[in-house]
Structures are given as structure tokens and as C-alpha cells.
Write an enzyme that holds these catalytic residues in place. Structure first.
Site, PDB file in Angstrom:
ATOM      1  N   TYR A 187     -16.885  -2.193   4.190  1.00  0.00           N
ATOM      2  CA  TYR A 187     -15.479  -1.828   4.595  1.00  0.00           C
ATOM      3  C   TYR A 187     -15.287  -2.248   6.032  1.00  0.00           C
ATOM      4  CZ  TYR A 187     -11.376   0.801   5.919  1.00  0.00           C
ATOM      5  OH  TYR A 187     -10.151   1.174   6.509  1.00  0.00           O
ATOM      6  N   GLY A 191      -0.455   4.738  -0.451  1.00  0.00           N
ATOM      7  CA  GLY A 191      -1.424   5.493   0.073  1.00  0.00           C
ATOM      8  C   GLY A 191      -0.922   6.478   1.346  1.00  0.00           C
ATOM      9  N   SER A 219      -5.264  -2.489   1.398  1.00  0.00           N
ATOM     10  CA  SER A 219      -6.586  -3.004   1.746  1.00  0.00           C
ATOM     11  C   SER A 219      -7.570  -2.174   1.012  1.00  0.00           C
ATOM     12  CB  SER A 219      -7.129  -2.979   3.306  1.00  0.00           C
ATOM     13  OG  SER A 219      -8.346  -3.530   3.523  1.00  0.00           O
ATOM     14  N   LYS A 265     -12.293  -5.212   7.523  1.00  0.00           N
ATOM     15  CA  LYS A 265     -11.120  -4.874   8.254  1.00  0.00           C
ATOM     16  C   LYS A 265     -11.355  -6.159   9.589  1.00  0.00           C
ATOM     17  CE  LYS A 265      -8.822  -2.321   7.754  1.00  0.00           C
ATOM     18  NZ  LYS A 265      -7.639  -2.346   6.741  1.00  0.00           N
ATOM     19  N   GLY A 303       0.956  -1.265  -0.160  1.00  0.00           N
ATOM     20  CA  GLY A 303       0.075   0.080  -0.166  1.00  0.00           C
ATOM     21  C   GLY A 303       1.038   1.229  -0.091  1.00  0.00           C
TER      22      GLY A 303
END
Length: 326
Positions: free
Chosen positions: A154, A15, A84, A158, A12
Site C-alpha cells: 500500500y 469512501g 485507490s 501511494k 472513490g
């Protein structure tokens, strides 16, 4: 300057957290292998770290496929797994978000195990801890969100990803695991790329969010999230533990707008409940009903010596960086 040959793999990397992670690790002397979905994203990663030189390597691999992960993990000592899926809108099915988050986390852990990685630091979320309402509203690392509650894809992703991570290391061995559970991540930007949280501050600054629900949430600075990852990577006491990351008491949208010098209208709880009948964006606020969560960061402070910035400074620093970027 002493050269550190330790390689840290960061997923990631494009991000908000991933970019700061790459920057901090490089500044602390580590070698970084940044993972992106598409080779074309390499320029964006390197643009955030012009000082990196040969200590930064960028490789491509996807959460939904095995290709590239064996090569990415070669010679790596530590892994920071940030990547993610975050839906830009309402997904057609929950599995569009849950499956790649859960299976991608397991894929990263399996590749890390096969490569002999020492420890994986997983970026989970407060969403996996405190989205199930409880009397008193006090939350710490012993709490888990119930995925059977009426929650967004979402939030469920998680929970599923973190649960799968703990199950994998329990059943299959492999790297040590430490998990960071941040609340809303704010803090200064490295470039013009917005995250969901920094986009919220921008919306206050440019007036595109003049009305807000009465809703309270935790805030943490991205720089402090990265610092906590660094501590969890090397501290022996972090292995097998999860750590909540929050900078201080929960704050409301209305209070946040005032911190950046803007005044917005705060809807009443009744108005939120009525609006939630037709607006999915208000359903989480309606479910919470103005409750103020009490989120503990005592464990991170006690075990790892973590000292986060005050929430007010994080929000004003976020606004300042947005204004500086124009």
C-alpha cells in the site's frame, strides 16, 4: 440560492473522504459527478446526500479499464481523485495494489486532459512523504518515501501513483495538478461504512484491540481534508504543489485510546520487535521503533489559509459518531 453550474468529478465516492467530499461540494453549490466502480453503489452515494437532487450524478468507471472515463469527464471543470486500492489483507503480490493505483491515476489524468479539465486535485498520502526514516524525523512536502525501503504494498502504491501523476503532467501537459498528502484520516462518519482509521477507533470502543504497539502517527480530520481539497481546487497558488494535511503533533495508539475513554496495554519496543518476527501487522511499528515524526502543515496554512481542527477534537468526534451509529 445561486446555482453553480461547475461540475466537479469525484472518484472513490463511496469512501470516507469521497463521501464527505460529495457532501461538502453539494453544500457549497457545486454540481457533482460521483464515480463508483459498480452501478449498484449509486444508492449508497445518494443515501449520504439526500439533499442533492439533480445536482448529483453517479456514473460507473474502474481504475483498471478505459471504459466510461470519457463520458465521466464530459463537461467537468475540476476532478478530485480519491480512489485507490486498499488491501483488506496481505496481497499475493505487491503489483496487485501498486499497478491499479499507479495506472488508474494516469488513466484519470489522461481522461481529464482529453476532456479539457482545468485542474485535478489528487489525494495522495503521507505514506508518499514520510515513511523513509531520516535523522530528526522532521517531514515536509520536499520529502519523498523511498519505494525501495522495506515497505508494504500500500505504501509503495501511494509513492508510485503520485510519482506517476507528476511525471504525466510534466511529460504530457493537460490539467493543472495539486496534491494533498493526508496523514491518518479520522473524523465523523456519514453512515455505518467504516474506513481503516475509523475502524481503529471502533476497536478501542468495543474492546477488540486491548494491546497496541508503541507507535506514533499523524491525524487529520476528514472535514479538514475536504476543506483543503476545496482550497487547492481554486487557489492559483496550489497549481503544481503538494500539501501535507495533519491536524497537529503526532499521537500514539495509547494516547488515542485514552481520548475515547478506553485504556489499553502498550507493548514495549522490544516486545514489538519480537512479535514482528511472526506477525506482519507489527512490522511497520518495529521498523519505526517508537520514533515520533514531526510533520509540518505550515505550507497548507501559509499558501491556502488552511486551519485544521485539533487532533483531540477529531478523535472525540470520531468516537461520538460511532456511538451515535450504534
Amino acid at each position: 440560492m445561486t446555482t453553480n453550474d461547475t461540475i466537479v468529478l469525484v472518484t472513490g465516492a463511496t469512501g470516507h473522504v469521497g463521501g464527505h467530499a460529495v457532501d461538502r461540494l453539494l453544500r457549497d453549490g457545486f454540481r457533482v459527478r460521483a464515480v463508483v466502480r459498480d452501478p449498484g453503489q449509486e444508492a449508497a452515494v445518494r443515501g449520504r446526500a439526500p439533499h442533492a437532487g439533480q445536482r448529483l450524478e453517479v456514473v460507473a468507471a474502474e481504475l483498471v479499464a478505459d471504459d466510461g472515463w470519457d463520458k465521466a469527464m464530459s463537461g467537468v471543470r475540476y476532478v478530485w481523485h480519491h480512489a485507490s486500492p486498499f488491501p483488506g489483507g496481505q496481497p499475493r503480490t505487491n503489483d496487485e495494489v501498486i499497478v491499479p493505483a499507479r495506472d488508474g491515476t494516469v488513466r484519470v489524468l489522461a481522461a481529464a486532459r482529453d476532456a479539457g479539465v482545468e485542474r485535478v486535485v489528487l489525494t495522495s498520502s503521507y505514506a508518499a512523504v514520510g515513511y523513509t526514516l531520516k535523522p530528526g524525523g522532521h517531514y515536509d512536502e520536499s520529502d519523498w518515501t523511498d519505494p525501495d525501503d522495506d515497505l508494504s504494498a500500500y505504501v509503495r502504491s501511494k509513492v508510485a501513483a503520485e510519482r506517476a501523476a507528476w511525471t504525466f503532467v510534466r511529460d504530457h501537459g493537460g490539467p493543472e495538478l495539486a496534491v494533498i498528502n493526508p496523514t491518518g484520516i479520522f473524523g465523523p462518519l456519514l453512515d455505518a461504512r467504516l474506513s481503516a482509521s475509523t475502524g481503529l477507533v471502533k476497536a478501542f470502543l468495543d474492546g477488540t484491540m486491548p494491546v497496541v504497539p508503541r507507535m506514533y502517527f499523524g491525524v487529520v480530520d476528514v472535514r479538514d481534508v475536504v476543506d483543503l481539497h476545496l482550497r487547492a481546487m481554486t487557489d492559483p497558488g496550489a497549481a503544481g504543489q503538494r500539501f501535507l494535511a495533519v491536524g497537529g503533533p503526532a499521537i500514539s495508539f495509547h494516547e488515542m485510546s485514552r481520548l475515547v475513554g478506553r485504556e489499553v496495554v502498550e507493548l514495549t519496543d522490544e516486545q514489538v520487535r519480537e512479535g514482528a518476527r511472526t506477525d506482519p501487522a507489527l512490522r511497520e511499528a518495529a521498523r519505526l521503533g517508537g520514533r515520533i515524526p514531526v510533520i509540518s502543515n505550515d505550507k497548507a496554512r501559509r499558501v491556502l489559509g488552511w486551519q485544521p481542527r485539533p487532533v483531540e477534537r477529531t478523535i472525540t468526534d470520531t468516537a461520538a459518531s460511532l456511538l451515535a451509529l450504534g
